[in-house]
Design a protein around this motif. Structure first.
Motif, PDB file in Angstrom:
ATOM      1  N   GLN A 193      -3.383 -10.053   2.362  1.00 57.94           N
ATOM      2  CA  GLN A 193      -2.743  -8.788   2.727  1.00 57.94           C
ATOM      3  C   GLN A 193      -1.318  -8.702   2.190  1.00 57.94           C
ATOM      4  OE1 GLN A 193      -3.238  -7.518   6.841  1.00 57.94           O
ATOM      5  NE2 GLN A 193      -1.183  -6.632   6.884  1.00 57.94           N
ATOM      6  N   GLU A 194      -0.590  -9.821   2.252  1.00 58.02           N
ATOM      7  CA  GLU A 194       0.788  -9.830   1.781  1.00 58.02           C
ATOM      8  C   GLU A 194       0.876  -9.530   0.293  1.00 58.02           C
ATOM      9  OE1 GLU A 194      -0.710 -12.218   3.463  1.00 58.02           O
ATOM     10  OE2 GLU A 194       0.246 -12.057   5.434  1.00 58.02           O
ATOM     11  N   LYS A 251      -2.806  -3.227   5.138  1.00 62.69           N
ATOM     12  CA  LYS A 251      -3.399  -3.579   6.434  1.00 62.69           C
ATOM     13  C   LYS A 251      -4.737  -2.868   6.621  1.00 62.69           C
ATOM     14  CE  LYS A 251      -2.346  -3.616  11.399  1.00 62.69           C
ATOM     15  NZ  LYS A 251      -1.330  -3.257  12.440  1.00 62.69           N
ATOM     16  N   THR A 261       0.176  -5.802  -0.311  1.00 57.24           N
ATOM     17  CA  THR A 261       1.390  -5.057   0.039  1.00 57.24           C
ATOM     18  C   THR A 261       2.405  -5.124  -1.090  1.00 57.24           C
ATOM     19  OG1 THR A 261       1.096  -5.504   2.404  1.00 57.24           O
ATOM     20  CG2 THR A 261       3.304  -4.873   1.676  1.00 57.24           C
ATOM     21  N   SER A 279       2.641  -1.431   3.219  1.00 61.50           N
ATOM     22  CA  SER A 279       2.164  -2.393   4.215  1.00 61.50           C
ATOM     23  C   SER A 279       1.034  -1.803   5.060  1.00 61.50           C
ATOM     24  CB  SER A 279       3.315  -2.848   5.115  1.00 61.50           C
ATOM     25  OG  SER A 279       3.890  -1.745   5.810  1.00 61.50           O
ATOM     26  N   GLN A 280       1.135  -0.507   5.401  1.00 62.68           N
ATOM     27  CA  GLN A 280       0.082   0.130   6.178  1.00 62.68           C
ATOM     28  C   GLN A 280      -1.217   0.238   5.368  1.00 62.68           C
ATOM     29  OE1 GLN A 280       3.280   1.104   5.869  1.00 62.68           O
ATOM     30  NE2 GLN A 280       3.918   2.459   7.553  1.00 62.68           N
ATOM     31  N   ALA A 309      -8.411  -4.602   6.971  1.00 61.08           N
ATOM     32  CA  ALA A 309      -9.212  -4.315   8.166  1.00 61.08           C
ATOM     33  C   ALA A 309     -10.622  -3.873   7.779  1.00 61.08           C
ATOM     34  CB  ALA A 309      -8.519  -3.235   9.001  1.00 61.08           C
TER      35      ALA A 309
END
Length: 314
Positions: free
Chosen positions: A146-147, A167, A150, A163-164, A171
């Motif tokens: 995820q990082e 994420k 981003t 970042s959203q 998910a």
């Protein structure tokens, strides 16, 4: 579906190269490079302006572009399936009279859904310029932390909701629903990005970021600019057409860095005794009002032109 490709700044780019003082009194064979053939607009116009003793070498990573290029039967023309970043592997230092780098993607690449560049047409989430190598955008999103997602979306898309978005992608992945098509990703991004500039799709910046990352576009640009500087003859010209701020910033800073001479502070050197810079910046060109009316996709284009100084050492 309109996938006719209109070369941006076509006449301006060709004129910038052809009008170099070096070419006005040439008696030897002129050699030019079109670093991104695309659908051949710039190459075709260059060929129409060059004499029978000239040579034009074109590069492209896209197999569809290579197929179009191979239909050109002009003996002065050759096409190489490679990135312009590797052009110094195909020419000797200071052997090229002019180099054009058009950094935009072609209309067929955007408009043909199977290429995976468009967030408006559903197709496999591919995004590779060269479909013979590398992983697709879908494959990368399937396994990237995820990082890292981003970081890529923020750095290459200048997306404030990076970042959203990352994420949300992770998910979905954990649910076994990692995006595999362009519309799956576009809809996912739209569910997270609540505000956007008027007229801009919420997925614009994310798609730009993934395309740049998957194709190493900025790394290729930096490497290609260095190669161009070494390949140009003194008096030869470099013209670069960019389409977003990340590209243009790299081009602008590269040209400026080689258009000035760095002298250690405090060194007692008179201006007339300074060594000569490598490049002279010729100018900056934007599309005309008429071109923008015919081709709205040209609205963000900027062409920067520089000339290698006579007697300069790269």
């Amino acid at each position: 579906m309109n996938n006719i490709h209109r070369p941006v700044l076509l006449a301006e780019a060709v004129t910038a190269l052809i009008d170099a003082p070096l070419l006005q009194d040439q008696v030897h064979k002129i050699v030019m490079i079109d670093g991104t053939f695309g659908r051949g607009g710039h190459s075709q116009l260059l060929l129409s302006k060059l004499d029978s003793n000239a040579r034009l070498i074109a590069f492209d990573k896209d197999l569809d572009a290579i197929a179009v290029a191979k239909k050109i039967l002009d003996p002065r023309f050759s096409i190489i399936h490679s990135s312009f970043a590797q052009m110094n592997q195909y020419a000797e230092p200071e052997s090229i009279d002019g180099i054009l780098l058009d950094l935009g993607i072609s209309s067929p690449q955007v408009d043909e859904a199977h290429r995976g560049f468009s967030f408006r047409r559903d197709g496999p989430l591919d995004m590779r310029m060269n479909t013979d190598q590398g992983i697709t955008a879908a494959e990368w999103l399937e396994q990237a932390p995820q990082e890292e997602i981003t970081k890529v979306i923020k750095a290459y898309g200048e997306e404030r909701f990076a970042s959203q978005i990352a994420k949300a992608i992770v998910a979905k992945r954990e649910e076994g629903l990692s995006p595999k098509t362009t519309l799956q990703l576009a809809n996912l991004v739209a569910s997270v990005v609540r505000t956007r500039e008027p007229g801009q799709d919420p997925a614009t910046r994310t798609f730009q970021a993934l395309r740049i990352f998957i194709n190493r576009e900025l790394e290729d640009l930096e490497q290609g600019l260095k190669a161009a500087l070494s390949l140009l003859k003194p008096g030869g010209r470099l013209a670069v057409i960019s389409f977003h701020s990340l590209e243009d910033r790299i081009v602008k800073q590269f040209l400026q860095a080689h258009a000035k001479v760095e002298v250690p502070r405090g060194l007692p050197v008179r201006e007339k005794d300074l060594p000569q810079s490598v490049l002279e910046i010729i100018g900056r060109v934007r599309p005309s009002k008429e071109e923008l009316e015919e081709n709205p996709r040209a609205r963000s284009a900027i062409m920067r032109v520089a000339e290698k100084r006579m007697g300069a050492l790269a």
